[in-house]
Design an enzyme around this catalytic site. Structure first.
Site, PDB file in Angstrom:
ATOM      1  N   CYS A  85       0.911  -1.243  -0.059  1.00 25.44           N
ATOM      2  CA  CYS A  85      -0.079   0.186  -0.012  1.00 25.44           C
ATOM      3  C   CYS A  85       1.126   1.380  -0.070  1.00 25.44           C
ATOM      4  O   CYS A  85       1.929   1.213   0.566  1.00 25.44           O
ATOM      5  CB  CYS A  85      -0.848   0.124   1.229  1.00 25.44           C
ATOM      6  SG  CYS A  85      -1.962   1.366   1.267  1.00 25.44           S
ATOM      7  N   HIS A 126      -9.280  -4.471  -1.430  1.00 24.77           N
ATOM      8  CA  HIS A 126      -8.288  -3.578  -0.531  1.00 24.77           C
ATOM      9  C   HIS A 126      -8.814  -2.083  -0.206  1.00 24.77           C
ATOM     10  O   HIS A 126      -8.552  -1.788   1.125  1.00 24.77           O
ATOM     11  CB  HIS A 126      -7.009  -3.553  -1.298  1.00 24.77           C
ATOM     12  CG  HIS A 126      -5.675  -2.845  -0.756  1.00 24.77           C
ATOM     13  ND1 HIS A 126      -4.630  -3.337  -0.072  1.00 24.77           N
ATOM     14  CD2 HIS A 126      -5.650  -1.592  -0.377  1.00 24.77           C
ATOM     15  CE1 HIS A 126      -3.900  -2.538   0.437  1.00 24.77           C
ATOM     16  NE2 HIS A 126      -4.419  -1.298   0.325  1.00 24.77           N
ATOM     17  N   GLU A 127      -9.309  -1.566  -0.963  1.00 25.58           N
ATOM     18  CA  GLU A 127      -9.720  -0.111  -1.121  1.00 25.58           C
ATOM     19  C   GLU A 127     -11.029   0.062  -0.065  1.00 25.58           C
ATOM     20  O   GLU A 127     -11.123   0.788   0.782  1.00 25.58           O
ATOM     21  CB  GLU A 127     -10.041   0.427  -2.267  1.00 25.58           C
ATOM     22  CG  GLU A 127      -8.880   0.365  -3.306  1.00 25.58           C
ATOM     23  CD  GLU A 127      -7.521   1.090  -2.663  1.00 25.58           C
ATOM     24  OE1 GLU A 127      -7.470   1.686  -1.652  1.00 25.58           O
ATOM     25  OE2 GLU A 127      -6.571   0.382  -3.182  1.00 25.58           O
ATOM     26  N   HIS A 130      -9.820   0.129   3.454  1.00 23.61           N
ATOM     27  CA  HIS A 130      -9.630   1.337   3.770  1.00 23.61           C
ATOM     28  C   HIS A 130     -10.743   2.246   4.342  1.00 23.61           C
ATOM     29  O   HIS A 130     -10.787   2.756   5.346  1.00 23.61           O
ATOM     30  CB  HIS A 130      -9.000   2.193   2.741  1.00 23.61           C
ATOM     31  CG  HIS A 130      -7.349   1.933   2.340  1.00 23.61           C
ATOM     32  ND1 HIS A 130      -6.486   2.655   3.385  1.00 23.61           N
ATOM     33  CD2 HIS A 130      -6.584   1.481   1.504  1.00 23.61           C
ATOM     34  CE1 HIS A 130      -5.232   2.223   2.924  1.00 23.61           C
ATOM     35  NE2 HIS A 130      -5.254   1.447   1.934  1.00 23.61           N
TER      36      HIS A 130
END
Length: 136
Positions: A85, A126-127, A130
């Site tokens: 990241c 992954h996002e 976040h």
């Protein structure tokens, strides 16, 4: 506008607030920043540029896609991998899903639902992590 990357782990660990139409300029900045980092990055969430809103931008097989308020509705085919990241140092092990069903809003805040697979599915997961304040 290209924004500076946020590397504050305490900020990144906070759950993001829902996005609204007033956040369209944030999405534009997020997309500009992602394109600026295209050689080493395939997706970004708004908290990576210091804005705690549920907005992600991804490279979707060569074209860019911005999602407001993305939610993963379903997932199948778990696998283990490692991810890096831009906001964090190094790579970390993580469990992902080969296929995911996602609901989000487009730039007109119209709801969309689509199933994604493979690399694009991994980027979205992954996002979305976040947005949830999950640091891999």
């Amino acid at each position: 506008m290209i924004r500076e990357l946020c590397k504050d782990v305490i900020f990144l660990a906070q759950k993001s607030r829902p996005a609204t139409p007033e956040d369209l300029p944030v999405a534009a900045d997020l997309l500009d920043t992602l394109k600026h980092h295209k050689d080493g990055c395939v997706g970004m969430a708004a908290n990576m540029i210091g804005v705690s809103k549920r907005i992600i931008a991804i490279d979707n097989d060569g074209s860019y896609l911005v999602m407001f308020n993305p939610e993963i509705l379903g997932k199948s085919g778990p696998y283990e991998t490692e991810e890096g990241c831009l906001s964090l140092t190094g790579v970390r092990p993580v469990r992902r899903w080969k296929t995911i069903k996602v609901r989000w809003q487009n730039e007109k805040f119209q709801t969309r639902i689509k199933t994604f697979t493979g690399w694009t599915a991994e980027i979205i997961q992954h996002e979305v992590d976040h947005c949830e304040g999950i640091i891999i």
